[in-house]
Design a protein around this motif. Structure first.
Motif, PDB file in Angstrom:
ATOM      1  N   SER A  91      87.233 -45.989 -50.120  1.00 33.87           N
ATOM      2  CA  SER A  91      86.066 -45.938 -49.300  1.00 33.87           C
ATOM      3  C   SER A  91      86.254 -45.005 -47.870  1.00 33.87           C
ATOM      4  O   SER A  91      87.447 -44.780 -47.516  1.00 33.87           O
ATOM      5  CB  SER A  91      85.936 -47.290 -48.842  1.00 33.87           C
ATOM      6  N   GLY A  92      84.977 -44.507 -47.202  1.00 34.51           N
ATOM      7  CA  GLY A  92      85.123 -43.857 -45.981  1.00 34.51           C
ATOM      8  C   GLY A  92      83.966 -42.964 -45.862  1.00 34.51           C
ATOM      9  O   GLY A  92      82.977 -43.534 -46.366  1.00 34.51           O
ATOM     10  N   ARG A  93      83.835 -42.179 -44.912  1.00 35.24           N
ATOM     11  CA  ARG A  93      82.755 -41.456 -44.652  1.00 35.24           C
ATOM     12  C   ARG A  93      83.078 -39.692 -44.875  1.00 35.24           C
ATOM     13  O   ARG A  93      83.983 -39.260 -44.835  1.00 35.24           O
ATOM     14  CB  ARG A  93      82.649 -41.539 -43.014  1.00 35.24           C
ATOM     15  N   PHE A  94      81.881 -39.169 -45.494  1.00 37.89           N
ATOM     16  CA  PHE A  94      82.005 -37.868 -45.930  1.00 37.89           C
ATOM     17  C   PHE A  94      81.844 -36.967 -44.778  1.00 37.89           C
ATOM     18  O   PHE A  94      81.028 -37.199 -43.794  1.00 37.89           O
ATOM     19  CB  PHE A  94      80.845 -37.733 -47.058  1.00 37.89           C
ATOM     20  N   LEU A  95      82.564 -35.985 -44.760  1.00 42.73           N
ATOM     21  CA  LEU A  95      82.406 -34.933 -43.816  1.00 42.73           C
ATOM     22  C   LEU A  95      81.660 -33.415 -44.731  1.00 42.73           C
ATOM     23  O   LEU A  95      82.403 -32.798 -45.130  1.00 42.73           O
ATOM     24  CB  LEU A  95      83.874 -34.416 -43.426  1.00 42.73           C
ATOM     25  N   HIS A  96      80.548 -33.848 -44.672  1.00 41.61           N
ATOM     26  CA  HIS A  96      79.825 -32.969 -45.544  1.00 41.61           C
ATOM     27  C   HIS A  96      79.699 -31.573 -44.924  1.00 41.61           C
ATOM     28  O   HIS A  96      79.484 -30.382 -45.704  1.00 41.61           O
ATOM     29  CB  HIS A  96      78.235 -33.126 -45.560  1.00 41.61           C
ATOM     30  N   ASP A  97      79.836 -31.263 -43.757  1.00 42.07           N
ATOM     31  CA  ASP A  97      80.068 -29.693 -43.190  1.00 42.07           C
ATOM     32  C   ASP A  97      81.247 -29.112 -43.640  1.00 42.07           C
ATOM     33  O   ASP A  97      81.425 -28.002 -43.291  1.00 42.07           O
ATOM     34  CB  ASP A  97      79.985 -29.838 -41.773  1.00 42.07           C
ATOM     35  N   ARG A  98      82.129 -29.654 -44.226  1.00 43.14           N
ATOM     36  CA  ARG A  98      83.484 -29.062 -44.892  1.00 43.14           C
ATOM     37  C   ARG A  98      83.594 -29.327 -46.288  1.00 43.14           C
ATOM     38  O   ARG A  98      84.644 -29.072 -46.584  1.00 43.14           O
ATOM     39  CB  ARG A  98      84.677 -29.837 -43.999  1.00 43.14           C
ATOM     40  N   GLU A  99      82.512 -29.246 -46.841  1.00 45.62           N
ATOM     41  CA  GLU A  99      82.680 -29.040 -48.535  1.00 45.62           C
ATOM     42  C   GLU A  99      82.856 -28.014 -49.196  1.00 45.62           C
ATOM     43  O   GLU A  99      83.000 -26.761 -48.332  1.00 45.62           O
ATOM     44  CB  GLU A  99      81.295 -29.571 -48.996  1.00 45.62           C
ATOM     45  N   THR A 100      83.563 -27.939 -50.093  1.00 44.50           N
ATOM     46  CA  THR A 100      83.743 -26.659 -50.800  1.00 44.50           C
ATOM     47  C   THR A 100      83.302 -26.598 -52.387  1.00 44.50           C
ATOM     48  O   THR A 100      83.365 -27.788 -52.773  1.00 44.50           O
ATOM     49  CB  THR A 100      85.413 -26.519 -50.954  1.00 44.50           C
ATOM     50  N   LEU A 101      82.686 -25.365 -52.533  1.00 44.19           N
ATOM     51  CA  LEU A 101      82.311 -25.300 -54.041  1.00 44.19           C
ATOM     52  C   LEU A 101      83.254 -24.433 -54.772  1.00 44.19           C
ATOM     53  O   LEU A 101      83.338 -23.395 -54.474  1.00 44.19           O
ATOM     54  CB  LEU A 101      80.841 -24.664 -54.010  1.00 44.19           C
ATOM     55  N   VAL A 114      81.371 -29.890 -56.180  1.00 42.84           N
ATOM     56  CA  VAL A 114      81.212 -30.034 -55.044  1.00 42.84           C
ATOM     57  C   VAL A 114      82.123 -30.948 -54.350  1.00 42.84           C
ATOM     58  O   VAL A 114      82.357 -32.275 -54.722  1.00 42.84           O
ATOM     59  CB  VAL A 114      79.812 -30.941 -54.276  1.00 42.84           C
ATOM     60  N   LEU A 115      83.272 -30.398 -53.739  1.00 40.04           N
ATOM     61  CA  LEU A 115      84.489 -31.048 -53.129  1.00 40.04           C
ATOM     62  C   LEU A 115      84.236 -31.455 -51.632  1.00 40.04           C
ATOM     63  O   LEU A 115      84.203 -30.658 -50.756  1.00 40.04           O
ATOM     64  CB  LEU A 115      85.658 -30.296 -53.363  1.00 40.04           C
ATOM     65  N   THR A 116      84.255 -32.582 -51.464  1.00 40.95           N
ATOM     66  CA  THR A 116      83.784 -33.032 -50.237  1.00 40.95           C
ATOM     67  C   THR A 116      84.864 -34.053 -49.570  1.00 40.95           C
ATOM     68  O   THR A 116      85.398 -34.976 -50.139  1.00 40.95           O
ATOM     69  CB  THR A 116      82.380 -33.751 -50.079  1.00 40.95           C
ATOM     70  N   PRO A 117      85.493 -33.643 -48.243  1.00 44.30           N
ATOM     71  CA  PRO A 117      86.670 -34.527 -47.755  1.00 44.30           C
ATOM     72  C   PRO A 117      85.917 -35.865 -47.215  1.00 44.30           C
ATOM     73  O   PRO A 117      84.958 -35.941 -46.796  1.00 44.30           O
ATOM     74  CB  PRO A 117      86.900 -33.704 -46.407  1.00 44.30           C
TER      75      PRO A 117
END
Length: 283
Positions: A91-101, A114-117
């Motif tokens: 569980s946690g919070r997505f950092l969508h502005d740092r995603e990688t395709l 879609v890889l999202t931290p």
């Protein structure tokens, strides 16, 4: 009227037809090839046992209840043999502005993972493969409604990092071209710290409306080792059979031999030595 052609050979008893003997080098090479083929067959049998054990182990992990991801203290010991495909939750919070395709080809067609931290409460990060999007949804603006804010719970399969790139295609971080899910390289390119050395393939239950399609992890382990083993064994015995037929058959062939009595009327005229005998070949 038939005639008989007499051939005299020096011999002390029976006469055997000459046997063609293989050269020492050919014998050594044939033996080495036979041993190698047998060894390859045995190796494939061992590989088959290993593959069956792997399939059974993965099946147990995939269908086990989801467990929390390993703690940061155990991250250095994470390995494919001990941990890959474990059913985990985080569980946690997505950092969508740092995603990688990352480029992908799936049953849905070509597109991207879609890889999202995911930032956890303790500040550590875990890369989440949220799922697949087609090429026309590559731009984040086309799927903002599928990017949840706030705390989320993700379940899926633990996967080990995929360093360097895909088949014949290296990752190019400086141009944002990714062909494999290389956790360390992605973290460095996105300026991420305290990142787990693995990523999580989110399952279908973790996807949200308008978000990436989850649950597309392919778990397939080709198991053709028995066929390979039988092929190597067959080649070994074919080689042995061919060698025996070519060089061993003469050992069982004998030429007809007739030896005249020592006191025969014309024996003295035909003998060339004290132990000479006579081979009679009809013509």
């Amino acid at each position: 009227m038939s005639k008989a052609r007499t051939v005299t050979r020096r011999t002390g008893g029976t006469h055997s037809e000459a046997v063609r003997a293989p050269s020492p080098w050919l014998t050594v090479l044939s033996l080495a090839a036979f041993v190698l083929l047998i060894a390859l067959g045995v190796w494939q049998i061992e590989r088959r046992a290993w593959k069956l054990a792997l399939i059974d182990r993965v099946e147990q992990r995939v269908h086990a209840p989801a467990q929390p991801i390993p703690s940061p203290a155990s991250w250095p010991a994470i390995s494919a043999a001990n941990d890959e495909y474990r059913h985990v939750s985080v569980s946690g919070r997505f950092l969508h502005d740092r995603e990688t395709l990352v480029q992908a080809v799936t049953e849905e067609g070509p597109g991207y993972w879609v890889l999202t931290p995911l930032e956890r409460d303790d500040g550590t990060l875990v890369l989440i493969n949220r799922g697949f999007v087609p090429s026309e949804r590559r731009d984040v603006s086309t799927r903002r409604d599928g990017n949840p804010d706030g705390q989320v719970e993700i379940t899926g399969l633990l996967r080990v990092t995929e360093p360097k790139g895909g088949f014949l295609r290296n990752n190019v971080p400086q141009h944002n071209r990714w062909y494999s899910r290389d956790v360390a390289a992605i973290a460095a390119a996105r300026g991420l710290h305290d990142v787990a050395p693995f990523f999580v393939d989110a399952d279908a239950g973790s996807q949200v409306p308008a978000g990436p399609i989850g649950g597309l992890t392919v778990i397939r382990f080709p198991n053709n080792h028995l066929i390979y083993a039988l092929t190597w064994f067959a080649l070994a015995f074919m080689l042995a059979g061919r060698f025996f037929v070519t060089f061993g058959g003469g050992l069982f062939r004998r030429k007809r031999f007739v030896q005249e009595p020592a006191g025969g009327s014309d024996a003295a005229a035909r003998r060339t030595g004290s132990d000479a005998g006579t081979i009679v070949e009809p013509t």
